[in-house]
Design a protein around this motif. Sequence first.
Motif, PDB file in Angstrom:
ATOM      1  N   SER A 160      30.602  28.251  25.525  1.00  0.00           N
ATOM      2  CA  SER A 160      29.849  28.591  26.740  1.00  0.00           C
ATOM      3  C   SER A 160      28.461  29.159  26.429  1.00  0.00           C
ATOM      4  O   SER A 160      27.559  29.083  27.263  1.00  0.00           O
ATOM      5  N   LYS A 161      28.284  29.705  25.230  1.00  0.00           N
ATOM      6  CA  LYS A 161      27.000  30.311  24.870  1.00  0.00           C
ATOM      7  C   LYS A 161      26.160  29.420  23.958  1.00  0.00           C
ATOM      8  O   LYS A 161      25.131  29.863  23.435  1.00  0.00           O
ATOM      9  N   ALA A 162      26.600  28.199  23.770  1.00  0.00           N
ATOM     10  CA  ALA A 162      25.847  27.285  22.905  1.00  0.00           C
ATOM     11  C   ALA A 162      24.501  26.942  23.525  1.00  0.00           C
ATOM     12  O   ALA A 162      24.317  26.999  24.746  1.00  0.00           O
ATOM     13  N   LYS A 163      23.548  26.602  22.679  1.00  0.00           N
ATOM     14  CA  LYS A 163      22.230  26.171  23.129  1.00  0.00           C
ATOM     15  C   LYS A 163      22.108  24.659  22.944  1.00  0.00           C
ATOM     16  O   LYS A 163      22.503  24.121  21.915  1.00  0.00           O
ATOM     17  N   ILE A 164      21.566  24.004  23.945  1.00  0.00           N
ATOM     18  CA  ILE A 164      21.424  22.559  23.908  1.00  0.00           C
ATOM     19  C   ILE A 164      19.948  22.199  23.735  1.00  0.00           C
ATOM     20  O   ILE A 164      19.103  22.589  24.554  1.00  0.00           O
ATOM     21  N   ASP A 165      19.637  21.499  22.650  1.00  0.00           N
ATOM     22  CA  ASP A 165      18.273  21.006  22.471  1.00  0.00           C
ATOM     23  C   ASP A 165      17.990  19.967  23.549  1.00  0.00           C
ATOM     24  O   ASP A 165      18.720  18.974  23.678  1.00  0.00           O
ATOM     25  N   SER A 166      16.959  20.188  24.321  1.00  0.00           N
ATOM     26  CA  SER A 166      16.678  19.345  25.479  1.00  0.00           C
ATOM     27  C   SER A 166      15.203  18.982  25.522  1.00  0.00           C
ATOM     28  O   SER A 166      14.379  19.553  24.807  1.00  0.00           O
ATOM     29  N   VAL A 167      14.911  18.015  26.354  1.00  0.00           N
ATOM     30  CA  VAL A 167      13.534  17.590  26.563  1.00  0.00           C
ATOM     31  C   VAL A 167      13.225  17.712  28.044  1.00  0.00           C
ATOM     32  O   VAL A 167      13.978  17.241  28.896  1.00  0.00           O
ATOM     33  N   LEU A 168      12.125  18.372  28.345  1.00  0.00           N
ATOM     34  CA  LEU A 168      11.671  18.525  29.726  1.00  0.00           C
ATOM     35  C   LEU A 168      10.542  17.541  29.967  1.00  0.00           C
ATOM     36  O   LEU A 168       9.423  17.738  29.480  1.00  0.00           O
TER      37      LEU A 168
END
Length: 233
Positions: A160-168
């Motif tokens: 639940s606390k993981a970070k997701i590399d994302s693109v905006l």
Amino acid sequence: MIPISDNIYTRRKPIVNYWLIGINIALFLWELKLELTGELSYFISNLGVIPAQITEAATQALNGNPAAWIVVVMRSTSLLLSMFLHGSFSQILGNLLFLWVFGKTVENIFGARRYLGFYLASGILTGVIQIIAQPNLSVSLIGANGAIASVLGAYLVKFSKAKIDSVLPLLIVYIPVQIPAIFYLFWWFAQQLFYGIGSLNIPTSINQPSIAYWVHGVGFLIGAAYMRIQQRR
């Protein structure tokens, strides 16, 4: 917001996840071919889940019509086959992107065989709930939405606390950011509203915004519950 990858280290290659993605892509390409030949509507109506047909056949079978059981069995196969069909470019891109990002980590936790069983069982169970929710619905329901919602549910219980590399994406500029995994629970539901974009030319109706189509969100609860059970073990 476009998820790219998570920050969870995986020890082995997610072979099953790769195969699931590959099968979905291959069948979508087949759908595009059938669209060109005008056979897509027949294909979808035979392999998609149509609650009214299954309900009617089951009712006749329970009322003493032995031949109706054959129809029930044949139509029930759509609960599995429909999971690998999609009605639009936006639907398959959205589903497979989430499967790519979250599925590999869940497979690493469960192992290949258990992950495959979890994925298929979640999709089938979600389909059954869709039929129960609207037994008289006469349009085809297709897509891996329920199964992928289960994958997301299992992932969020464990990480639940993981970070997701994302693109905006901002017009032609793409800004890399890290987004909490929990955000994608809400984003997954939000993107369902856009799954009509790039729809294939299917004369018969599919995936209408009915109660049954939205019930695949129950898949999230199925995945979360299964992960809880595994953690207790």
